[in-house]
Design an enzyme around this catalytic site. Structure first.
Site, PDB file in Angstrom:
ATOM      1  N   HIS A 161      19.190  10.926  45.130  1.00 58.23           N
ATOM      2  CA  HIS A 161      17.476  10.857  45.492  1.00 58.23           C
ATOM      3  C   HIS A 161      17.433   9.738  45.583  1.00 58.23           C
ATOM      4  CE1 HIS A 161      13.572  10.466  45.188  1.00 58.23           C
ATOM      5  NE2 HIS A 161      13.070  11.916  43.762  1.00 58.23           N
ATOM      6  N   GLU A 383       7.715  25.595  59.449  1.00 58.41           N
ATOM      7  CA  GLU A 383       7.814  26.705  59.938  1.00 58.41           C
ATOM      8  C   GLU A 383       9.214  27.022  60.687  1.00 58.41           C
ATOM      9  OE1 GLU A 383       6.703  30.772  61.359  1.00 58.41           O
ATOM     10  OE2 GLU A 383       5.101  29.419  61.419  1.00 58.41           O
TER      11      GLU A 383
END
Length: 442
Positions: A161, A383
């Site tokens: 992170h 996508e």
């Protein structure tokens, strides 16, 4: 759920370190005080339906090449964390040591693994466990592509992170998908973290009851926002439909003041705060205070605003406080407004004060409950050539203090709703559920 598949019958076909396609001059990367407290790994799985135009070799080759190309622009993701003993803080050694790329197969079909939204511990088999790797220096980023017997695939991603927050990861994922499609980067990353550097001299201009100092004789690497330890806990998934959420918003309006703070996040978070706090406390602690923490994106709160292409951690932890008596007896709208006030508090001036506090005290946020929302990240809209994810979400590990909010799968009757994922001691679950359903009905 006793019927959960516990073994996905995974076979690792290949596991290797991949270097950036183009390397840059070695450098040390400054990490802000926001980055410093986020030294833990975030694991996600992205599930895709089968696409007859793409077999495992094709997907793996395209992903690996795109990943290596992407690491040329995100060189720090192929670096290693280093504790600078002179500065007494973490930094990233951008040394092109590499990231991990794994190709795996499962003997199961995707249908056989069951509900993709349920936090099945077996999903940990779909990501690279960086912390378990037998290497002296731990990679900061990994991708695992797993092929199911039916032709469906899972892409598991892992990153420390300190490298980036959820908004930055979405941009990273968009660029990966763009490169896989043979297109250029979706965005050129801006990775200079000094925009969140402490002022000199530091100026703490607010009180910060949400922050706690690191214990003496501990490095900042030893203590972080997320405590990974947990006792025996049971995972639960609660699904709120759009109708449930609209009812909660109506309750907030009827029991409080009308305002822009009556949002999906605020009403769902108020619901889980009340239920979690009251289900896990005893009656003799009604006057004690419960503190809830939740992340707020700073990008639009700075002047000038940070672009979405800023790559790092641009979030701070907001907080709200209430006594257990207030959580039980105050109107629902009152609790919702407390959450809004926590967000409103996070002005640029307050954020700078938090960063400067971190410079002086080397601390981190501390509360009873931390709510992590994935509702607006938009990663299910990214996508790839083989399609958009059927579902994606975090790989969840048991922790009694963390509650996750994720969007529900598209195509369901409950589309537009919210998944609430949490882990509780089994003896607290009946009380939690009684409160949860009562608040939904009233």
């Amino acid at each position: 759920m006793s019927s959960l598949i516990k073994d996905l019958k995974i076979t690792i076909k290949s596991c290797k370190l991949v270097q950036p396609l183009e390397t840059h001059e070695r450098r040390s990367m400054f990490l802000s005080n926001i980055d410093q407290v986020l030294n833990f790994n975030v694991e996600r799985v992205h599930f895709f339906d089968a696409n007859l135009d793409f077999n495992i070799e094709c997907v793996a080759d395209k992903l690996e090449f795109a990943f290596r190309t992407l690491l040329s622009s995100y060189d720090f993701m192929a670096g290693r964390l280093n504790f600078n003993t002179l500065e007494k803080r973490l930094e990233i050694d951008c040394n092109a040591a590499g990231a991990v790329f794994v190709v795996a197969e499962s003997e199961l079909t995707m249908a056989e693994i069951g509900d993709l939204e349920y936090p099945n511990p077996a999903f940990a088999q779909l990501v690279v466990k960086i912390e378990c790797m037998e290497t002296e220096d731990k990679p900061l980023c990994a991708i695992q592509v797993t092929w199911f017997k039916c032709g469906a695939i899972a892409i598991g991603t892992t990153n420390n992170h300190t490298t980036m927050d959820g908004v930055s990861f979405k941009v990273f994922l968009e660029s990966l998908a763009s490169l896989v499609s043979g297109k250029p980067l979706a965005f050129t990353p801006i990775s200079d973290r000094r925009v969140f550097e402490a002022r000199s001299p530091p100026r703490v201009e607010f009180t910060h009851p949400e922050l706690t100092q690191i214990l003496k004789d501990h490095h900042q690497t030893d203590q972080t926002l997320i405590d990974s330890t947990s006792s025996d806990l049971e995972f639960k998934l609660y699904q709120l439909s759009q109708k449930d959420i609209n009812n909660l918003k109506g309750k907030a309006r009827n029991q409080g003041k009308e305002g822009p703070w009556i949002t999906t996040f605020n009403v769902v978070t108020a619901l889980v705060w009340i239920c979690k706090a009251l289900a896990t406390t005893s009656k003799d602690k009604t006057n004690e205070i419960s503190t809830i923490l939740y992340a707020v994106d700073l990008r639009s709160r700075l002047q000038p605003p940070l672009p979405n292409s800023y790559t790092g951690n641009a979030v701070l932890t907001a907080y709200a406080k209430a006594t257990y008596d207030q959580l039980e007896n105050e109107p629902f709208g009152f609790i919702v407004e407390l959450l809004h006030q926590g967000v409103a508090r996070l002005t640029e001036e307050y954020a700078r004060s938090v960063i400067d506090w971190g410079e002086l005290h080397k601390g981190y946020p501390k509360g009873d409950i931390f709510v992590s929302s994935w509702l607006k990240l938009g990663t299910m809209e990214v996508e790839f050539p083989w399609g958009r994810p059927k579902y994606n979400g975090p790989v969840v590990h048991p922790n009694k203090d963390i509650i996750l909010l994720t969007p529900q799968m598209k195509g369901k009757k409950k589309e537009g709703g919210v998944n609430v994922i949490l882990a509780l001691p089994p003896h607290d679950i009946p009380h939690f559920e009684t409160l949860f359903h009562k608040l939904l009905l009233i």
